[in-house]
Write a protein that holds these residues in place. Structure first.
Motif, PDB file in Angstrom:
ATOM      1  N   SER A   7       0.855  -1.190   0.000  1.00 24.60           N
ATOM      2  CA  SER A   7       0.000   0.000   0.000  1.00 24.60           C
ATOM      3  C   SER A   7       0.888   1.236   0.000  1.00 24.60           C
ATOM      4  O   SER A   7       2.095   1.133   0.233  1.00 24.60           O
ATOM      5  CB  SER A   7      -0.918   0.005   1.227  1.00 24.60           C
ATOM      6  OG  SER A   7      -0.162   0.022   2.422  1.00 24.60           O
ATOM      7  N   GLY A   9       1.090   3.563  -2.619  1.00 23.22           N
ATOM      8  CA  GLY A   9       1.401   4.134  -3.922  1.00 23.22           C
ATOM      9  C   GLY A   9       0.468   5.284  -4.258  1.00 23.22           C
ATOM     10  O   GLY A   9      -0.518   5.537  -3.558  1.00 23.22           O
ATOM     11  N   GLY A  10       0.783   5.986  -5.337  1.00 19.64           N
ATOM     12  CA  GLY A  10      -0.052   7.098  -5.753  1.00 19.64           C
ATOM     13  C   GLY A  10       0.614   7.947  -6.796  1.00 19.64           C
ATOM     14  O   GLY A  10       1.640   7.572  -7.361  1.00 19.64           O
ATOM     15  N   LEU A  11       0.002   9.104  -7.042  1.00 13.88           N
ATOM     16  CA  LEU A  11       0.505  10.063  -8.026  1.00 13.88           C
ATOM     17  C   LEU A  11       1.078  11.264  -7.280  1.00 13.88           C
ATOM     18  O   LEU A  11       0.379  11.887  -6.477  1.00 13.88           O
ATOM     19  CB  LEU A  11      -0.634  10.506  -8.947  1.00 13.88           C
ATOM     20  CG  LEU A  11      -0.338  11.660  -9.898  1.00 13.88           C
ATOM     21  CD1 LEU A  11       0.754  11.283 -10.888  1.00 13.88           C
ATOM     22  CD2 LEU A  11      -1.613  12.074 -10.640  1.00 13.88           C
ATOM     23  N   VAL A  12       2.346  11.553  -7.544  1.00 12.22           N
ATOM     24  CA  VAL A  12       3.003  12.693  -6.918  1.00 12.22           C
ATOM     25  C   VAL A  12       3.779  13.470  -7.974  1.00 12.22           C
ATOM     26  O   VAL A  12       4.007  12.974  -9.087  1.00 12.22           O
ATOM     27  CB  VAL A  12       3.963  12.276  -5.788  1.00 12.22           C
ATOM     28  CG1 VAL A  12       3.207  11.600  -4.658  1.00 12.22           C
ATOM     29  CG2 VAL A  12       5.066  11.377  -6.328  1.00 12.22           C
ATOM     30  N   LEU A  18       6.942   9.645  -0.990  1.00 17.77           N
ATOM     31  CA  LEU A  18       5.927   8.641  -0.710  1.00 17.77           C
ATOM     32  C   LEU A  18       6.535   7.598   0.215  1.00 17.77           C
ATOM     33  O   LEU A  18       7.752   7.371   0.176  1.00 17.77           O
ATOM     34  CB  LEU A  18       5.448   7.934  -1.984  1.00 17.77           C
ATOM     35  CG  LEU A  18       4.414   8.595  -2.876  1.00 17.77           C
ATOM     36  CD1 LEU A  18       4.217   7.760  -4.138  1.00 17.77           C
ATOM     37  CD2 LEU A  18       3.099   8.804  -2.157  1.00 17.77           C
ATOM     38  N   THR A 108       1.964  -2.116  -6.188  1.00 19.96           N
ATOM     39  CA  THR A 108       1.283  -0.835  -6.009  1.00 19.96           C
ATOM     40  C   THR A 108       1.894   0.169  -6.981  1.00 19.96           C
ATOM     41  O   THR A 108       3.110   0.221  -7.152  1.00 19.96           O
ATOM     42  CB  THR A 108       1.388  -0.344  -4.549  1.00 19.96           C
ATOM     43  OG1 THR A 108       0.617   0.852  -4.383  1.00 19.96           O
ATOM     44  CG2 THR A 108       2.826  -0.066  -4.134  1.00 19.96           C
ATOM     45  N   GLN A 109       1.041   0.938  -7.633  1.00 19.47           N
ATOM     46  CA  GLN A 109       1.494   1.857  -8.680  1.00 19.47           C
ATOM     47  C   GLN A 109       2.036   3.143  -8.068  1.00 19.47           C
ATOM     48  O   GLN A 109       1.379   3.763  -7.214  1.00 19.47           O
ATOM     49  CB  GLN A 109       0.345   2.190  -9.633  1.00 19.47           C
ATOM     50  CG  GLN A 109       0.683   3.207 -10.704  1.00 19.47           C
ATOM     51  CD  GLN A 109       1.628   2.657 -11.753  1.00 19.47           C
ATOM     52  OE1 GLN A 109       1.433   1.545 -12.248  1.00 19.47           O
ATOM     53  NE2 GLN A 109       2.655   3.431 -12.103  1.00 19.47           N
ATOM     54  N   VAL A 110       3.196   3.541  -8.541  1.00 17.91           N
ATOM     55  CA  VAL A 110       3.779   4.837  -8.197  1.00 17.91           C
ATOM     56  C   VAL A 110       3.970   5.610  -9.492  1.00 17.91           C
ATOM     57  O   VAL A 110       4.620   5.122 -10.415  1.00 17.91           O
ATOM     58  CB  VAL A 110       5.123   4.686  -7.468  1.00 17.91           C
ATOM     59  CG1 VAL A 110       5.792   6.049  -7.297  1.00 17.91           C
ATOM     60  CG2 VAL A 110       4.918   4.016  -6.116  1.00 17.91           C
ATOM     61  N   THR A 111       3.380   6.798  -9.557  1.00 18.43           N
ATOM     62  CA  THR A 111       3.502   7.640 -10.732  1.00 18.43           C
ATOM     63  C   THR A 111       4.043   8.996 -10.313  1.00 18.43           C
ATOM     64  O   THR A 111       3.480   9.643  -9.421  1.00 18.43           O
ATOM     65  CB  THR A 111       2.155   7.817 -11.442  1.00 18.43           C
ATOM     66  OG1 THR A 111       1.624   6.530 -11.790  1.00 18.43           O
ATOM     67  CG2 THR A 111       2.314   8.652 -12.708  1.00 18.43           C
TER      68      THR A 111
END
Length: 114
Positions: A7, A9-12, A18, A108-111
């Protein structure tokens, strides 16, 4: 059998931070060597950082000095603190546990936007 759930991850934006978490299902988590890997579109999965059961760490050159791996054996959790993120850090990040058998989380996606 070990189940791993990532858990965090997200868009930053570039330069931001993060923290990823990976929770393991087994109470004997402490004996496992843990690691974070990532896979960008069209590329092979690569090592990001590892931490042994004894707490020794290793980092990919590309993240050395920016990322920190740690573990809390009481919470069966391993963390990846990611600072000064760059667009090239964009990937799906996977948690891995190793003790003879290898277990992977679902990712988990990290962008990171520029």
């Amino acid at each position: 059998q070990v189940q791993l759930v990532e858990s965090g991850g997200g868009l930053v934006q570039a330069g931001e931070s993060l923290r990823l978490s990976c929770a393991a299902s087994r109470s004997i988590f402490s004996i496992y060597d843990m690691g974070w890997y990532r896979q960008a579109p069209g590329k092979q999965r690569e090592l990001v950082a590892t931490i042994t059961s004894g707490g020794s760490t290793n980092y990919a050159d590309s993240v050395e000095g920016r990322f920190t791996i740690s573990r809390d054996n009481a919470k069966n959790t391993v963390y990846l603190q990611m600072n000064s993120l760059k667009p090239e850090d964009t990937a799906v990040y996977y948690c891995r546990a190793v003790k003879i058998v290898i277990y992977w989380g679902q990712g988990t996606q990290v962008t990171v936007s520029s």
